[in-house]
Design an enzyme around this catalytic site. Structure first.
Site, PDB file in Angstrom:
ATOM      1  N   THR A  99      41.869  -2.189 -51.798  1.00  0.00           N
ATOM      2  CA  THR A  99      41.885  -3.406 -52.618  1.00  0.00           C
ATOM      3  C   THR A  99      43.098  -4.262 -52.283  1.00  0.00           C
ATOM      4  OG1 THR A  99      40.698  -2.325 -54.410  1.00  0.00           O
ATOM      5  CG2 THR A  99      41.950  -4.294 -54.976  1.00  0.00           C
ATOM      6  N   SER A 137      33.082  -7.561 -52.317  1.00  0.00           N
ATOM      7  CA  SER A 137      33.929  -6.593 -53.008  1.00  0.00           C
ATOM      8  C   SER A 137      34.785  -5.921 -51.941  1.00  0.00           C
ATOM      9  CB  SER A 137      33.070  -5.552 -53.725  1.00  0.00           C
ATOM     10  OG  SER A 137      33.833  -4.413 -54.080  1.00  0.00           O
ATOM     11  N   THR A 138      35.930  -5.425 -52.344  1.00  0.00           N
ATOM     12  CA  THR A 138      36.706  -4.590 -51.419  1.00  0.00           C
ATOM     13  C   THR A 138      35.825  -3.489 -50.840  1.00  0.00           C
ATOM     14  OG1 THR A 138      38.820  -4.976 -52.539  1.00  0.00           O
ATOM     15  CG2 THR A 138      38.614  -2.929 -51.278  1.00  0.00           C
ATOM     16  N   ASN A 139      34.896  -3.003 -51.691  1.00  0.00           N
ATOM     17  CA  ASN A 139      34.116  -1.825 -51.325  1.00  0.00           C
ATOM     18  C   ASN A 139      33.095  -2.070 -50.221  1.00  0.00           C
ATOM     19  OD1 ASN A 139      35.596  -0.874 -53.438  1.00  0.00           O
ATOM     20  ND2 ASN A 139      33.890  -0.718 -54.871  1.00  0.00           N
ATOM     21  N   THR A 184      40.756  30.539 -11.594  1.00  0.00           N
ATOM     22  CA  THR A 184      40.124  30.813 -12.878  1.00  0.00           C
ATOM     23  C   THR A 184      40.989  31.829 -13.604  1.00  0.00           C
ATOM     24  OG1 THR A 184      38.756  32.566 -11.896  1.00  0.00           O
ATOM     25  CG2 THR A 184      37.809  30.359 -11.989  1.00  0.00           C
ATOM     26  N   SER A 315      66.553  15.667 -15.687  1.00  0.00           N
ATOM     27  CA  SER A 315      67.485  16.545 -16.385  1.00  0.00           C
ATOM     28  C   SER A 315      68.829  15.857 -16.553  1.00  0.00           C
ATOM     29  CB  SER A 315      67.671  17.850 -15.606  1.00  0.00           C
ATOM     30  OG  SER A 315      68.685  18.644 -16.188  1.00  0.00           O
ATOM     31  N   SER A 316      69.472  16.158 -17.673  1.00  0.00           N
ATOM     32  CA  SER A 316      70.819  15.628 -17.903  1.00  0.00           C
ATOM     33  C   SER A 316      71.885  16.508 -17.258  1.00  0.00           C
ATOM     34  CB  SER A 316      71.085  15.537 -19.409  1.00  0.00           C
ATOM     35  OG  SER A 316      71.005  16.834 -19.994  1.00  0.00           O
ATOM     36  N   LYS A 321      66.267  17.168 -10.360  1.00  0.00           N
ATOM     37  CA  LYS A 321      65.079  17.652 -11.070  1.00  0.00           C
ATOM     38  C   LYS A 321      64.227  16.456 -11.507  1.00  0.00           C
ATOM     39  CE  LYS A 321      63.795  20.977 -14.685  1.00  0.00           C
ATOM     40  NZ  LYS A 321      62.957  20.174 -15.598  1.00  0.00           N
TER      41      LYS A 321
END
Length: 477
Positions: A99, A137-139, A184, A315-316, A321
């Site tokens: 609504t 209507s909102t509905n 697999t 990587s830090s 990497k």
């Protein structure tokens, strides 16, 4: 400043705002997530299309004068043009079945329409309920808007999937001669080409495009005209036919009314169909992204059968990497889509009696799933899939060393002999070809033909070889 009133009292609002008192109450009632209705413009635009179509229909049947109808239509057009994007401040987590969203659009349209007709905001000429919401209507508006928005979301998603399909087709051709080991249960299996592997991804994408097209057909059926609960109360003769005619003209899409409006108002299985299609799409995308992470793992101690484009340091602390960040992003999107689907399922399940009031949550989760998948796939294509490279030497070495080549021995000499051969090859660190020749099971030339990994990827080549071998050796006997 200006003063507005509703059934609960009066409120003073800043005059620059186009939304009104009911929107302001909702804004202050639901400061939950910081994610406002404006975050979902397709839904807002769908509501605006409905308002314009309703005004035109009500004018056509003589319920709304031409001047008012035109003003409502012009205001709705400004919403569609994005000029009112900052006028939808209500949190998406809101009670009342939407609504607040419906009234937010009604108030913006009414105030803007009044500006054109009177030179100032306020509801002296155009009222948000009486005029902007006439015969609605909102509905019936909000579920109809979700259907329309989903149609548009699918229209955006399918071209991205078609682009993914084309890129995968290009990769199939690029990798058609790259023989590799199949796997697999994450264990060595018989040979496959990288192109064949990628063809599986393409087949999945093709199928999901078709499924989305089917789901899109369900978007065309709307409960608009059902008003509050499906009885059509407040709708005058001729309105329904006119509103769908105008809505289809405005959107360019042939929307039509639900066969059973009570069903359309009560049940949320439509949302489940849409969400299930997105969940299915996410499952395949996540699997594809996961495969790419595995196949590119390494580069020294992993599979390293393909190389993904490097888009940022990984990587830090570890120089050099590079992480598979794009597939990882895609997988996280997919995980969130699964969560959104669960929320949608619960919201559809909890509709009671004559209405499902949980549609704001459905809007949030469907919209986000669509947008994140659409954006994520686009990035997946551009920053990952189109520039994947095959590490052909590694692929071929893995294929030729696979103990699963003993499957050929099993086909020719039986499972028990092949099993013993595979065990011996494993213990000695040899290939199946080397052991088969060493034990005199196959000649060097026969082993070269029958155990060629590339030949084994194509039944039309391998089957005649097996047949010829069996016929030849039976003749010798």
């Amino acid at each position: 400043m200006r003063k507005e009133k509703d059934s609960l009292g009066e409120m003073v609002l800043e005059d620059e705002r186009y939304y009104g008192i009911q929107t302001e109450r909702a804004r202050t009632n639901f400061p939950v997530s910081g994610i406002n209705e404006s975050a979902y413009p397709k839904v807002i635009h769908a509501v605006a299309c409905i308002k314009k179509a309703a005004a035109m229909a009500n004018h056509q049947i003589g319920r709304l004068d031409a001047e008012t109808a035109k003003a409502i239509g012009r205001a709705a057009e400004e919403i569609l043009e994005g000029k009112m994007d900052d006028q939808f401040p209500v949190d998406i987590f809101q009670g009342g079945g939407g609504t607040s969203l419906n009234m937010n659009v009604n108030e913006v349209i009414a105030n803007r329409a009044n500006e054109w007709l009177t030179g100032e905001k306020g509801y002296t000429s155009v009222h948000p309920n009486t005029h902007a919401n006439m015969a609605q209507s909102t509905n019936d508006v909000i579920p109809s808007a979700i259907h329309i928005a989903c149609y548009d979301y699918i229209e955006d998603l399918i071209p991205i999937l078609e682009q993914l399909e084309r890129i995968l087709e290009r990769k199939i051709k690029e990798f058609e001669h790259v023989v590799k080991i199949g796997r697999t249960c994450l264990q060595d299996a018989v040979p496959i080409t990288l192109g064949q592997e990628f063809s599986g991804y393409k087949g999945f994408v093709e199928r999901n495009i078709l499924e989305l097209r089917e789901v899109q057909k369900h978007c065309l059926s709307l409960p608009l005209g059902g008003t509050a609960i499906g009885t059509g109360i407040g709708v005058y003769p001729g309105y329904v036919e006119a509103v769908y005619e105008h809505l289809s003209s405005i959107t360019g899409v042939p929307f039509h009314q639900d066969r059973n409006l009570f069903d359309g108002m009560q049940n949320g299985d439509f949302y489940l169909k849409v969400s299930a299609a997105l969940r299915g799409l996410a499952s395949g995308l996540s699997k594809m992204a996961s495969d790419l992470r595995l196949l590119s793992s390494g580069p020294r101690a992993g599979l390293s059968e393909i190389s993904l484009p490097a888009v940022q340091p990984g990587s830090s602390i570890m120089p050099g990497k590079i992480n598979p960040v794009i597939p990882e992003m895609v997988m996280q999107i997919c995980f969130q889509v699964y969560g959104n689907d669960t929320a949608i399922m619960l919201a559809a399940d909890r509709g009671e009696l004559d209405l499902n009031v949980w549609e704001p949550l459905i809007i949030k989760n469907l919209s986000e799933s669509f947008e994140w998948l659409t954006n994520g796939i686009r990035i997946f294509i551009e920053k990952c899939i189109k520039d994947i490279k095959a590490n052909e030497k590694i692929c071929e070495e893995n294929a030729r060393s696979s103990l699963a080549l003993s499957t050929v021995i099993a086909a020719l000499f039986g499972y028990e002999k092949a099993s013993g051969l595979a065990k011996e090859a494993y213990i000695k660190g040899s290939t199946i070809k080397e052991i088969a020749v060493e034990k005199g099971i196959l000649s060097e030339q026969e082993a070269h033909l029958l155990l060629d990994p590339f030949v084994l990827t194509e039944p039309e080549k391998s089957s005649p070889l097996f047949t010829d071998y069996l016929v030849e050796h039976r003749m010798e006997k």
